[in-house]
Design a protein around this motif. Structure first.
Motif, PDB file in Angstrom:
ATOM      1  N   THR A  86      -3.854   4.718   4.274  1.00 49.98           N
ATOM      2  CA  THR A  86      -4.843   3.925   3.613  1.00 49.98           C
ATOM      3  C   THR A  86      -4.903   4.072   2.161  1.00 49.98           C
ATOM      4  O   THR A  86      -4.606   5.011   1.705  1.00 49.98           O
ATOM      5  CB  THR A  86      -6.306   4.005   4.403  1.00 49.98           C
ATOM      6  OG1 THR A  86      -6.721   5.356   4.200  1.00 49.98           O
ATOM      7  CG2 THR A  86      -6.213   3.684   6.024  1.00 49.98           C
ATOM      8  N   MET A  87      -5.885   3.275   1.577  1.00 51.41           N
ATOM      9  CA  MET A  87      -6.055   3.319   0.176  1.00 51.41           C
ATOM     10  C   MET A  87      -7.513   2.448   0.146  1.00 51.41           C
ATOM     11  O   MET A  87      -7.986   1.643   1.090  1.00 51.41           O
ATOM     12  CB  MET A  87      -5.345   2.776  -0.684  1.00 51.41           C
ATOM     13  CG  MET A  87      -4.895   1.296  -0.615  1.00 51.41           C
ATOM     14  SD  MET A  87      -3.604   0.711  -1.950  1.00 51.41           S
ATOM     15  CE  MET A  87      -4.512   0.913  -3.486  1.00 51.41           C
TER      16      MET A  87
ATOM     17  N   ARG B 250       0.454   4.285  -2.871  1.00 45.99           N
ATOM     18  CA  ARG B 250       0.311   5.551  -2.514  1.00 45.99           C
ATOM     19  C   ARG B 250       1.393   6.657  -3.033  1.00 45.99           C
ATOM     20  O   ARG B 250       1.028   7.773  -3.047  1.00 45.99           O
ATOM     21  CB  ARG B 250       0.137   5.766  -0.930  1.00 45.99           C
ATOM     22  CG  ARG B 250      -1.230   5.112  -0.419  1.00 45.99           C
ATOM     23  CD  ARG B 250      -1.080   4.945   1.345  1.00 45.99           C
ATOM     24  NE  ARG B 250      -0.464   6.120   1.869  1.00 45.99           N
ATOM     25  CZ  ARG B 250      -1.258   7.107   2.555  1.00 45.99           C
ATOM     26  NH1 ARG B 250      -2.537   6.903   2.551  1.00 45.99           N
ATOM     27  NH2 ARG B 250      -1.148   8.153   3.010  1.00 45.99           N
TER      28      ARG B 250
ATOM     29  N   GLU C 268      -6.501   3.188  -6.372  1.00 48.61           N
ATOM     30  CA  GLU C 268      -7.216   2.249  -5.992  1.00 48.61           C
ATOM     31  C   GLU C 268      -6.862   1.141  -6.625  1.00 48.61           C
ATOM     32  O   GLU C 268      -6.202   0.983  -7.780  1.00 48.61           O
ATOM     33  CB  GLU C 268      -8.829   2.643  -6.227  1.00 48.61           C
ATOM     34  CG  GLU C 268      -9.321   3.923  -5.640  1.00 48.61           C
ATOM     35  CD  GLU C 268     -10.557   4.035  -5.844  1.00 48.61           C
ATOM     36  OE1 GLU C 268     -11.365   3.138  -6.634  1.00 48.61           O
ATOM     37  OE2 GLU C 268     -11.346   5.143  -5.501  1.00 48.61           O
TER      38      GLU C 268
ATOM     39  N   ALA D  23      -6.569   7.306  -0.633  1.00 47.08           N
ATOM     40  CA  ALA D  23      -5.096   7.780  -0.519  1.00 47.08           C
ATOM     41  C   ALA D  23      -5.021   9.090  -1.288  1.00 47.08           C
ATOM     42  O   ALA D  23      -5.716   9.808  -1.987  1.00 47.08           O
ATOM     43  CB  ALA D  23      -4.396   6.595  -1.510  1.00 47.08           C
TER      44      ALA D  23
ATOM     45  N   VAL E 113       0.913  -1.159   0.031  1.00 46.99           N
ATOM     46  CA  VAL E 113       0.019   0.208   0.006  1.00 46.99           C
ATOM     47  C   VAL E 113       0.873   1.204   0.195  1.00 46.99           C
ATOM     48  O   VAL E 113       0.644   2.234  -0.735  1.00 46.99           O
ATOM     49  CB  VAL E 113      -0.898  -0.090   1.202  1.00 46.99           C
ATOM     50  CG1 VAL E 113      -1.706   1.376   1.421  1.00 46.99           C
ATOM     51  CG2 VAL E 113      -1.955  -1.191   1.247  1.00 46.99           C
TER      52      VAL E 113
END
Length: 207
Positions: free
Chosen positions: A121-122, A69, A192, A187, A65
């Protein structure tokens, strides 16, 4: 008057039927309850129904992740076709599961992060099978199986409230740049995995 009454009744019944059809009260058939439409905003790219979907490399590339990002988004995203590079690459990540929600376009929205980096996060998305018509049979099968695997592991998400979960899973999916618009878990660069093509080795429970 006696002769005209049947005609009047027929006309009244016809008017009532038309009114019922317009207001949606006419039929008990499932078709009377019209579902919300599938999505917009580069929807063919999200569901692999665009002509350039044939350019996607199906071999998953391991990543994180954090690395996703850091990718640079295209300068333009509004109604643009698939961008070569990130959006023609299938990625593989082992991720912590943060939370999920059923979207208005029928996508299952899942927020993920690297294990140990839960604040960064994403988003990944699982389209509904009925919204992927036009994709290749192989792609549709993978999308359907991934969504089914998620539901078996985490349950059916709520349509209104974001449901926090905990656990981990291994996911593969096609890179997609969305325009950040205050989505939960988005993000910074809008990256995604959309759609998710596999959801395996999962353990998931409500937080």
């Amino acid at each position: 008057m006696a002769r005209r009454r049947p005609v009047f009744l027929v006309l009244f019944a016809a008017l009532a039927a038309v009114t019922a059809l317009v207001t949606g009260r006419a039929s008990s058939s499932p078709r009377a309850d019209v579902e919300a439409p599938c999505g917009t905003g580069r929807w063919p790219v999200k569901t692999l129904t665009d002509p350039a979907a044939r350019l996607i490399n199906p071999r998953p590339q391991p990543t994180t992740v954090r690395a996703l990002r850091r990718l640079h988004p295209p300068a333009r995203l509004h109604n643009t076709p698939r961008h070569r590079g990130v959006e023609t690459t299938t990625y593989l990540v082992r991720a912590a599961l943060i939370g999920t929600q059923l979207q208005g376009d029928h996508d299952i929205h899942l927020v993920i992060a690297d294990p140990g980096r839960l604040a960064r996060t994403m988003i990944v998305e699982f389209p509904k099978a009925a919204c992927t018509r036009g994709a290749s049979p192989q792609a549709r099968l993978k999308m359907r199986q991934a969504r089914g695997a998620f539901i078996r592991a985490c349950g059916v998400p709520r349509a209104v409230k974001f449901k926090r979960v905990t656990g981990q899973a291994t996911l593969s999916g096609v890179g997609f740049f969305d325009r950040p618009h205050r989505q939960t878990g988005v993000a910074p660069n809008g990256i995604e995995l959309h759609p998710v093509l596999a959801f395996t080795k999962a353990h998931c429970q409500p937080r």
